[in-house]
Design an enzyme around this catalytic site. Sequence first.
Site, PDB file in Angstrom:
ATOM      1  N   CYS A 100      -1.023  -2.052   3.998  1.00  0.00           N
ATOM      2  CA  CYS A 100       0.083  -1.337   3.344  1.00  0.00           C
ATOM      3  C   CYS A 100       0.552  -2.097   2.108  1.00  0.00           C
ATOM      4  O   CYS A 100       0.598  -3.332   2.106  1.00  0.00           O
ATOM      5  CB  CYS A 100       1.236  -1.151   4.321  1.00  0.00           C
ATOM      6  SG  CYS A 100       0.793  -0.084   5.715  1.00  0.00           S
ATOM      7  N   CYS A 181      -0.543   3.683   2.968  1.00  0.00           N
ATOM      8  CA  CYS A 181       0.832   3.448   3.401  1.00  0.00           C
ATOM      9  C   CYS A 181       1.588   2.526   2.443  1.00  0.00           C
ATOM     10  O   CYS A 181       0.988   1.698   1.763  1.00  0.00           O
ATOM     11  CB  CYS A 181       0.826   2.860   4.816  1.00  0.00           C
ATOM     12  SG  CYS A 181      -0.358   1.520   5.034  1.00  0.00           S
TER      13      CYS A 181
END
Length: 275
Positions: A100, A181
């Site tokens: 992420c 993400c």
Amino acid sequence: MEQGEPGPRKKSWRRRYIVLGVLGALVLIVVIAVVVALVLRNDTLQFKGIFIDRCKKFNGYDCKKVWEAFEQAYVGRDPCDVPMEAYDPFVAATPFEPACNRMMFWSKTKDVVHEFTAKSDCFVTLEDTVLGAVADGLIWCGKEGSSETFTTDCPGWRDCVNNPVRSFWNRVSAAFADAACGNVTAMLNGSIETPFSSQSIFGSIELLRFNSTRMESLNIVMVTQKNPVANCTNESLNILQRKLDKGIQYYCNDVSEAQLEECSNNSQTTCGACW
Ligand code: 2NF
């Protein structure tokens, strides 16, 4: 016996020559068949070797299983009839932990993006994960009625849509985008008139799968040279923004190649915040 007529000796010699000739031709055919079979087998072995070696660089994967899941997608199939779903078992065999805030997508910037990510550990492209690494830069296909992998005479990118290479990249790009993400980056090319294309894999697959429940922002890095043809004001980016999930923040930065190089040199200390 009349003069000129071949005697029984001459006749038997002729017969022997014919038999020898036929035998010779048969041996030649067998030798050619064996050589062709060995070359084909070698093609499979060589390709598989590269694939498994690349897979082994990543920890935690059963590379034999990964290979089997990969080859079942196209082996024995018409090379123009391999849909992207054929690689579902391969994607299932290569789960990965998304990085992420460090995921990097790209379109028309393959060289520049990898030059950049190779120098720093800040960003992760699809090709840096096992999903993309095993097949990056390779060409492969199967044939109906054969259990081999071929690396020549495979249909090209435009020859047919459902070819094994194109479907592979469609499927793994979808998997990579599904996992996107946090703050996500995408490098586009400011040296071409339409840096964003709805037909590209980035525009037709990845962008459409970005999801606001996992992603906070999409940060476009428009890579520009001395006399850029396009920048962040380019019209094609309006289309991009319209296609982006509404809950995801959109940003765009024009970044020169020189600035990018500086960023990768400084990246050991300042990961990310360089543009
Ligand atoms: O080869 C890869 N590593 C690859 C191929 C396709 C897609 C990676 N991807 C993933 C990456 F993760 C990027 O985020 O999708 C994104 C890039 O795809 P794109 O279609 O947006 O970007 P392009 O630069 O247009 O194409 C990517 C690559 O696909 C091949 C070529 O290898 C290129 O570098 N490709 C695309 N169009 C053609 C074509 N007409 C082509 N190869 C042959 N003929």
